[in-house]
Design a protein around this motif. Structure first.
Motif, PDB file in Angstrom:
ATOM      1  N   GLN A  33       0.825  -1.210   0.000  1.00 24.82           N
ATOM      2  CA  GLN A  33       0.000   0.000   0.000  1.00 24.82           C
ATOM      3  C   GLN A  33       0.859   1.261   0.000  1.00 24.82           C
ATOM      4  OE1 GLN A  33      -3.346  -0.403  -0.258  1.00 24.82           O
ATOM      5  NE2 GLN A  33      -2.823  -2.580  -0.337  1.00 24.82           N
ATOM      6  N   TYR A  52      -2.452   5.555   1.769  1.00 22.41           N
ATOM      7  CA  TYR A  52      -3.423   4.521   2.115  1.00 22.41           C
ATOM      8  C   TYR A  52      -3.125   3.926   3.493  1.00 22.41           C
ATOM      9  CZ  TYR A  52      -5.979   4.367  -2.319  1.00 22.41           C
ATOM     10  OH  TYR A  52      -6.790   4.662  -3.392  1.00 22.41           O
ATOM     11  N   TYR A  83      -5.797   3.751   6.443  1.00 26.49           N
ATOM     12  CA  TYR A  83      -6.148   2.495   7.106  1.00 26.49           C
ATOM     13  C   TYR A  83      -5.852   2.566   8.604  1.00 26.49           C
ATOM     14  CZ  TYR A  83      -6.577   0.549   2.377  1.00 26.49           C
ATOM     15  OH  TYR A  83      -6.948   0.295   1.080  1.00 26.49           O
ATOM     16  N   THR A 118     -10.806  10.297  -2.022  1.00 25.09           N
ATOM     17  CA  THR A 118      -9.600   9.503  -1.744  1.00 25.09           C
ATOM     18  C   THR A 118      -9.892   8.439  -0.685  1.00 25.09           C
ATOM     19  OG1 THR A 118      -8.199  11.390  -2.315  1.00 25.09           O
ATOM     20  CG2 THR A 118      -7.182   9.632  -1.005  1.00 25.09           C
ATOM     21  N   ALA A 151      -9.636   4.336  -1.113  1.00 26.77           N
ATOM     22  CA  ALA A 151      -8.879   3.480  -0.186  1.00 26.77           C
ATOM     23  C   ALA A 151      -9.783   2.389   0.387  1.00 26.77           C
ATOM     24  CB  ALA A 151      -8.274   4.322   0.935  1.00 26.77           C
ATOM     25  N   LYS A 182     -10.377  -0.391  -2.067  1.00 28.19           N
ATOM     26  CA  LYS A 182      -9.190  -1.222  -2.312  1.00 28.19           C
ATOM     27  C   LYS A 182      -8.655  -1.875  -1.041  1.00 28.19           C
ATOM     28  CE  LYS A 182      -8.002   1.584  -6.273  1.00 28.19           C
ATOM     29  NZ  LYS A 182      -7.193   2.641  -6.811  1.00 28.19           N
ATOM     30  N   ASN A 183      -9.409  -1.799   0.036  1.00 27.57           N
ATOM     31  CA  ASN A 183      -8.988  -2.349   1.322  1.00 27.57           C
ATOM     32  C   ASN A 183      -8.666  -3.843   1.177  1.00 27.57           C
ATOM     33  OD1 ASN A 183      -8.759  -3.251   3.960  1.00 27.57           O
ATOM     34  ND2 ASN A 183     -10.764  -2.530   4.599  1.00 27.57           N
TER      35      ASN A 183
END
Length: 187
Positions: A88, A92, A96, A126, A130, A133-134
């Protein structure tokens, strides 16, 4: 650069079959419940094509038990787990990390999280990217991040926003409405 070997296991929960991937440096992937073990296995292989199916270590076995606890509706905390986010970007990873601070039964919005991280005008977008796409949903609780006005927003896991709503309900959060666009496309 040395390549990391990933392993994964498919396991059953009260909500269906999940998969978890790990490497020596932490949990690297997670698949939320699907109806069939083979579908879940295939999804994990697509995410990490070189991963090898294996028996879980004692540590991973304990994490799997926490996941099972979660999916029967009992409080489960994943914030102490070591994660492998090596693939990542720094941005990101920051997103997270902030998402991990949302404990059981807590939610925020894309915009609020963007504001907390001082991401500017495109920050909510954004955050949404994120979340989509976790690589480790549930453990990185993207289901707790909602759209403006407390709407569900998107959810790219099996079952889409229906799954997101069920997870929020497991945590005792009130029902959240899908936007008309989400309803019409059955996200």
């Amino acid at each position: 650069m040395m390549s990391t070997t990933h392993h994964y296991a498919v396991f059953e929960t009260a909500r269906g079959f999940c998969a978890m991937a790990w490497a020596g440096n932490g949990i690297a992937g997670f698949r939320l419940p699907g109806e069939a073990a083979e579908e879940t296995r295939g999804a994990m292989r697509r995410r990490l094509p070189s991963a090898i199916e294996a028996e879980p270590s004692v540590w991973i076995g304990q994490v799997i038990e926490r996941v099972r606890t979660y999916f029967v509706g009992d409080e489960a905390d994943f914030s102490d787990l070591v994660l492998d986010l090596s693939g990542q970007t720094d941005l990101y990873r920051r997103i997270y990390d902030a998402t991990r601070r949302l404990g059981w039964g807590k939610a925020t919005t894309y915009g609020a999280l963007a504001g907390e991280l001082d991401l500017g005008p495109a920050g909510a977008w954004t955050i949404g990217q994120a979340m989509a796409k976790n690589p480790i949903p549930l453990i990185l609780p993207c289901h707790r991040v909602l759209a403006a006005g407390g709407k569900l927003g998107g959810f790219s896991a099996p079952g889409g926003t229906v799954s997101k709503q069920r997870m929020l309900e497991l945590e005792g959060l009130p029902s959240v409405e899908a936007s008309p666009a989400q309803q019409s496309f059955d996200f």
